[in-house]
Write a protein that holds these residues in place. Structure first.
Motif, PDB file in Angstrom:
ATOM      1  N   PHE A 160       0.834  -1.193   0.000  1.00 13.66           N
ATOM      2  CA  PHE A 160       0.000   0.000   0.000  1.00 13.66           C
ATOM      3  C   PHE A 160       0.878   1.256   0.000  1.00 13.66           C
ATOM      4  O   PHE A 160       1.661   1.448   0.941  1.00 13.66           O
ATOM      5  CB  PHE A 160      -0.896   0.042   1.241  1.00 13.66           C
ATOM      6  N   PRO A 161       0.788   2.118  -1.014  1.00 13.70           N
ATOM      7  CA  PRO A 161       1.515   3.396  -0.965  1.00 13.70           C
ATOM      8  C   PRO A 161       1.016   4.270   0.185  1.00 13.70           C
ATOM      9  O   PRO A 161      -0.179   4.285   0.493  1.00 13.70           O
ATOM     10  CB  PRO A 161       1.201   4.033  -2.324  1.00 13.70           C
ATOM     11  N   THR A 162       1.926   4.981   0.828  1.00 14.73           N
ATOM     12  CA  THR A 162       1.576   5.866   1.928  1.00 14.73           C
ATOM     13  C   THR A 162       1.768   7.320   1.517  1.00 14.73           C
ATOM     14  O   THR A 162       2.357   7.617   0.472  1.00 14.73           O
ATOM     15  CB  THR A 162       2.455   5.566   3.159  1.00 14.73           C
ATOM     16  N   ALA A 163       1.280   8.231   2.354  1.00 16.10           N
ATOM     17  CA  ALA A 163       1.414   9.661   2.066  1.00 16.10           C
ATOM     18  C   ALA A 163       2.870  10.098   2.058  1.00 16.10           C
ATOM     19  O   ALA A 163       3.230  11.091   1.414  1.00 16.10           O
ATOM     20  CB  ALA A 163       0.629  10.467   3.100  1.00 16.10           C
ATOM     21  N   GLU A 164       3.746   9.349   2.733  1.00 14.66           N
ATOM     22  CA  GLU A 164       5.166   9.687   2.769  1.00 14.66           C
ATOM     23  C   GLU A 164       5.923   9.179   1.557  1.00 14.66           C
ATOM     24  O   GLU A 164       7.124   9.421   1.414  1.00 14.66           O
ATOM     25  CB  GLU A 164       5.808   9.101   4.033  1.00 14.66           C
ATOM     26  N   GLY A 165       5.242   8.451   0.659  1.00 20.04           N
ATOM     27  CA  GLY A 165       5.888   7.937  -0.538  1.00 20.04           C
ATOM     28  C   GLY A 165       6.530   6.582  -0.358  1.00 20.04           C
ATOM     29  O   GLY A 165       7.224   6.098  -1.259  1.00 20.04           O
ATOM     30  N   THR A 166       6.303   5.933   0.776  1.00 24.53           N
ATOM     31  CA  THR A 166       6.825   4.594   0.998  1.00 24.53           C
ATOM     32  C   THR A 166       5.735   3.563   0.707  1.00 24.53           C
ATOM     33  O   THR A 166       4.595   3.910   0.408  1.00 24.53           O
ATOM     34  CB  THR A 166       7.316   4.446   2.447  1.00 24.53           C
ATOM     35  N   LEU A 167       6.086   2.283   0.814  1.00 20.97           N
ATOM     36  CA  LEU A 167       5.144   1.204   0.567  1.00 20.97           C
ATOM     37  C   LEU A 167       4.972   0.388   1.847  1.00 20.97           C
ATOM     38  O   LEU A 167       5.950  -0.112   2.410  1.00 20.97           O
ATOM     39  CB  LEU A 167       5.642   0.305  -0.570  1.00 20.97           C
ATOM     40  N   ARG A 168       3.729   0.265   2.295  1.00 18.56           N
ATOM     41  CA  ARG A 168       3.426  -0.489   3.512  1.00 18.56           C
ATOM     42  C   ARG A 168       3.006  -1.896   3.131  1.00 18.56           C
ATOM     43  O   ARG A 168       2.056  -2.092   2.384  1.00 18.56           O
ATOM     44  CB  ARG A 168       2.307   0.204   4.286  1.00 18.56           C
ATOM     45  N   PRO A 169       3.710  -2.927   3.655  1.00 23.58           N
ATOM     46  CA  PRO A 169       3.343  -4.305   3.307  1.00 23.58           C
ATOM     47  C   PRO A 169       2.047  -4.730   3.982  1.00 23.58           C
ATOM     48  O   PRO A 169       1.752  -4.340   5.113  1.00 23.58           O
ATOM     49  CB  PRO A 169       4.534  -5.116   3.822  1.00 23.58           C
ATOM     50  N   GLY A 170       1.274  -5.527   3.288  1.00 21.83           N
ATOM     51  CA  GLY A 170       0.032  -6.047   3.821  1.00 21.83           C
ATOM     52  C   GLY A 170      -0.332  -7.357   3.151  1.00 21.83           C
ATOM     53  O   GLY A 170       0.407  -7.872   2.307  1.00 21.83           O
ATOM     54  N   ALA A 171      -1.462  -7.898   3.528  1.00 20.75           N
ATOM     55  CA  ALA A 171      -1.943  -9.147   2.939  1.00 20.75           C
ATOM     56  C   ALA A 171      -3.463  -9.136   2.956  1.00 20.75           C
ATOM     57  O   ALA A 171      -4.087  -8.294   3.612  1.00 20.75           O
ATOM     58  CB  ALA A 171      -1.404 -10.349   3.717  1.00 20.75           C
ATOM     59  N   PHE A 172      -4.077 -10.047   2.228  1.00 19.67           N
ATOM     60  CA  PHE A 172      -5.529 -10.153   2.226  1.00 19.67           C
ATOM     61  C   PHE A 172      -5.928 -11.616   2.155  1.00 19.67           C
ATOM     62  O   PHE A 172      -5.187 -12.473   1.647  1.00 19.67           O
ATOM     63  CB  PHE A 172      -6.151  -9.377   1.061  1.00 19.67           C
ATOM     64  N   ALA A 173      -7.098 -11.908   2.691  1.00 18.84           N
ATOM     65  CA  ALA A 173      -7.683 -13.241   2.619  1.00 18.84           C
ATOM     66  C   ALA A 173      -9.192 -13.088   2.583  1.00 18.84           C
ATOM     67  O   ALA A 173      -9.745 -12.205   3.243  1.00 18.84           O
ATOM     68  CB  ALA A 173      -7.264 -14.095   3.811  1.00 18.84           C
ATOM     69  N   SER A 174      -9.861 -13.921   1.796  1.00 18.25           N
ATOM     70  CA  SER A 174     -11.319 -13.833   1.722  1.00 18.25           C
ATOM     71  C   SER A 174     -11.909 -15.206   1.449  1.00 18.25           C
ATOM     72  O   SER A 174     -11.262 -16.090   0.869  1.00 18.25           O
ATOM     73  CB  SER A 174     -11.767 -12.845   0.637  1.00 18.25           C
ATOM     74  N   LEU A 175     -13.151 -15.369   1.871  1.00 17.31           N
ATOM     75  CA  LEU A 175     -13.874 -16.616   1.679  1.00 17.31           C
ATOM     76  C   LEU A 175     -15.340 -16.271   1.509  1.00 17.31           C
ATOM     77  O   LEU A 175     -15.882 -15.456   2.247  1.00 17.31           O
ATOM     78  CB  LEU A 175     -13.678 -17.539   2.881  1.00 17.31           C
ATOM     79  N   GLY A 176     -15.966 -16.873   0.515  1.00 17.35           N
ATOM     80  CA  GLY A 176     -17.373 -16.555   0.301  1.00 17.35           C
ATOM     81  C   GLY A 176     -17.999 -17.420  -0.777  1.00 17.35           C
ATOM     82  O   GLY A 176     -17.470 -18.463  -1.163  1.00 17.35           O
ATOM     83  N   MET A 177     -19.149 -16.918  -1.289  1.00 19.60           N
ATOM     84  CA  MET A 177     -19.898 -17.652  -2.308  1.00 19.60           C
ATOM     85  C   MET A 177     -20.429 -16.658  -3.318  1.00 19.60           C
ATOM     86  O   MET A 177     -20.475 -15.442  -3.093  1.00 19.60           O
ATOM     87  CB  MET A 177     -21.039 -18.434  -1.671  1.00 19.60           C
ATOM     88  N   GLY A 178     -20.830 -17.202  -4.466  1.00 18.63           N
ATOM     89  CA  GLY A 178     -21.395 -16.362  -5.510  1.00 18.63           C
ATOM     90  C   GLY A 178     -22.404 -17.143  -6.326  1.00 18.63           C
ATOM     91  O   GLY A 178     -22.473 -18.369  -6.285  1.00 18.63           O
ATOM     92  N   VAL A 179     -23.198 -16.400  -7.098  1.00 21.35           N
ATOM     93  CA  VAL A 179     -24.201 -16.998  -7.968  1.00 21.35           C
ATOM     94  C   VAL A 179     -24.287 -16.205  -9.249  1.00 21.35           C
ATOM     95  O   VAL A 179     -24.077 -14.980  -9.258  1.00 21.35           O
ATOM     96  CB  VAL A 179     -25.584 -17.047  -7.255  1.00 21.35           C
ATOM     97  N   ASP A 180     -24.520 -16.875 -10.369  1.00 21.22           N
ATOM     98  CA  ASP A 180     -24.707 -16.191 -11.652  1.00 21.22           C
ATOM     99  C   ASP A 180     -25.608 -17.018 -12.534  1.00 21.22           C
ATOM    100  O   ASP A 180     -26.007 -18.136 -12.190  1.00 21.22           O
ATOM    101  CB  ASP A 180     -23.367 -15.876 -12.327  1.00 21.22           C
ATOM    102  N   ASN A 181     -25.953 -16.459 -13.692  1.00 19.00           N
ATOM    103  CA  ASN A 181     -26.823 -17.175 -14.633  1.00 19.00           C
ATOM    104  C   ASN A 181     -26.016 -17.683 -15.812  1.00 19.00           C
ATOM    105  O   ASN A 181     -26.526 -17.832 -16.914  1.00 19.00           O
ATOM    106  CB  ASN A 181     -27.954 -16.268 -15.123  1.00 19.00           C
ATOM    107  N   GLY A 182     -24.741 -17.969 -15.594  1.00 14.37           N
ATOM    108  CA  GLY A 182     -23.874 -18.402 -16.677  1.00 14.37           C
ATOM    109  C   GLY A 182     -24.136 -19.823 -17.128  1.00 14.37           C
ATOM    110  O   GLY A 182     -23.761 -20.202 -18.224  1.00 14.37           O
ATOM    111  N   ARG A 183     -24.718 -20.632 -16.261  1.00 15.54           N
ATOM    112  CA  ARG A 183     -24.999 -22.028 -16.656  1.00 15.54           C
ATOM    113  C   ARG A 183     -26.457 -22.351 -16.392  1.00 15.54           C
ATOM    114  O   ARG A 183     -27.045 -21.837 -15.449  1.00 15.54           O
ATOM    115  CB  ARG A 183     -24.118 -22.991 -15.853  1.00 15.54           C
TER     116      ARG A 183
END
Length: 498
Positions: A475-498
């Motif tokens: 993540f870029p910061t206001a000071e011009g440096t880069l802050r390390p981070g991570a993300f994780a997600s779990l969920g469900m979805g639905v569509d009319n593709g099939r």
């Protein structure tokens, strides 16, 4: 033209959380000098029979197998095959996931969100296509005092509203002028010697919509692009001249011998200001071998070029290399090998996969933005490969059992950069896996690494699916440096593709 120029314009479509995760890649060839768009819908949408969702890519082998309608699908795709008679089609999708943004190296704090992501895809045939939608992240915890219900960083600038348009196409494959607007991942500008594997949403807090305008007039082909249509960021283009057309008139294989000139300027006025920079490059290309037999084709090319940084004395570079395209009913293979020379701070592929982060802080120990960071003089070898394979057939089936895209550059002074992504479909395409990785400055102090992945499993006839995603971020910061981070997600979805 007989063959595409150095991958043309390849679009990587967001595979993971838009603006936070990494991406999936697909592309379609251009036959002759006419613009061809991939038919896959971008960022978590389904492939549709018309090509509406990516920037155009310059010519693949012509007269061979029908140009693949997309590179590999990534884990969020499933076949959406509308009846041939249908002029208009649509797809609706909703994903709901629990998302956590995590600190790394003891910097920052964790935040939790419920993410709801609606998607609408409209297929209007050859002349029109739209993929619209954006994730809305509703805060569950974290964010500090005064944090709002909706994650502010996703909508705190005019450019961020560009994420509502994932892909908009105006113009048919054979139109002399075509416009494409949306997210750019793995984007190449014609020759690729200035803009190479570029991603305009690599910054997880910056979600612009880019634009690509293509045009053909006689022996001239033009691509003009902007990385942010709502902000003053990267702007430029490339103009290509068909030399054979000029000397001998229109031929059956246009674009075999070309000269091109490209120039790019970064105004540095996105969400956070950065230094301005301008680069220019001149290229000459010759397609030396064209073989076609039935639905198979092979083309080889050689090329050379020279570039520089206007206004900066002694900043120049040279390149020479070879490329190959091979197409069969089940395989689409593209290879590229280059020898490069860098001098005075100039380098080929300056606007690359890491640029939206490096413009704040380049990889290494200097802590400076890329425009100011020292870059040693020397030589390098660059290799790039794209492989699309399907056990059934490529053609009109808009998915791939395997898709691999990788670029790597090794410098004589020890540095190595690698950018790659892999997507596979298993178990009758019900299980989809994708991984992506970026390593910049390997074998040097201060190297930068990013990685992410997704798994998606479809059940109940494919309309319902479970998905899990995770990876690392900067993540870029206001000071011009880069802050390390991570993300994780779990969920469900639905569509009319099939």
């Amino acid at each position: 033209m007989a063959r595409r120029r150095c991958w043309g314009a390849t679009l990587m479509l967001p595979l993971l959380l838009p603006g936070v995760g990494w991406a999936k890649e697909f592309a379609k060839h251009q036959a002759g000098k006419h613009v061809a768009m991939p038919a896959e819908a971008q960022e978590g949408t389904q492939p549709l029979p018309s090509d509406e969702s990516s920037p155009p890519e310059r010519g693949a082998p012509t007269g061979a197998a029908p140009p693949p309608s997309g590179q590999a699908p990534a884990p969020d795709e499933l076949p959406v095959l509308l009846p041939p008679s249908a002029r208009w089609g649509y797809l609706l999708r909703v994903d709901a996931t629990a998302l956590t943004l995590l600190p790394r190296r003891g910097v920052g704090e964790d935040e939790g969100f419920i993410q709801v992501e609606p998607t609408l895809v409209i297929d209007g045939g050859e002349m029109f296509g739209l993929n619209a939608g954006a994730p809305v992240r509703l805060r569950m915890w974290g964010g500090g005092e005064g944090a709002g219900l909706v994650r502010k960083e996703d909508w705190d600038s005019l450019s961020d509203w560009g994420q509502l348009v994932r892909a908009l196409k105006l113009g048919a494959d054979t139109s002399p002028v075509t416009l494409w607007v949306g997210a750019m991942e793995g984007f190449h500008l014609v020759s690729g010697h200035l803009v190479q594997r570029y991603s305009n949403r690599a910054n997880p807090d910056y979600h612009p919509a880019g634009a690509l305008l293509t045009g053909t007039l006689g022996p001239l082909y033009m691509e003009a692009f902007s990385s942010d249509v709502l902000g003053a960021r990267l702007m430029g283009g490339e103009l290509e001249l068909d030399v054979q057309h000029v000397l001998f008139g229109r031929t059956k294989q246009p674009g075999r011998y070309t000269l091109s000139f490209s120039a790019i300027h970064d105004w540095g006025r996105g969400e956070v200001k950065s230094a301005e920079v301008t680069l220019a490059h001149l290229d000459a290309t010759a397609v030396v071998l064209v073989q076609r037999k039935g639905r198979r084709a092979l083309e080889l090319e050689v090329f050379a070029g020279w570039g520089g940084r206007p206004g900066t004395g002694g900043a120049w570079g040279a390149v020479a290399g070879v490329g190959a395209d091979a197409v069969t009913p089940t395989l689409d293979l593209r290879l590229r090998l280059e020898a490069r020379r860098q001098h005075g701070g100039f380098r080929q592929g300056y606007f690359g996969a890491d640029y939206e982060l490096a413009r704040f802080q380049a990889a290494g120990t200097s802590g400076l933005p890329l425009a100011q960071a020292p870059f040693p003089e020397g030589y390098s070898v660059y290799a790039e490969a794209m492989v699309g394979w399907d056990a059934v057939v490529l053609g009109e089936v808009l998915q791939r059992h395997l898709h691999l895209s990788m670029g790597a550059e090794a410098f004589t002074w020890g540095r190595v950069d690698v950018d790659g992504r892999l997507a596979v479909q298993l178990l009758h395409r019900d299980l989809e896996l994708a991984v992506k990785g970026l390593a910049v400055g390997m074998r040097q102090p201060g190297a930068r690494y990013l990685a992410s992945g997704e798994v998606r499993w479809r059940f109940l006839g494919g309309r319902l699916y479970a998905l899990g995603q995770g990876g690392t971020l900067l993540f870029p910061t206001a000071e011009g440096t880069l802050r390390p981070g991570a993300f994780a997600s779990l969920g469900m979805g639905v569509d009319n593709g099939r």
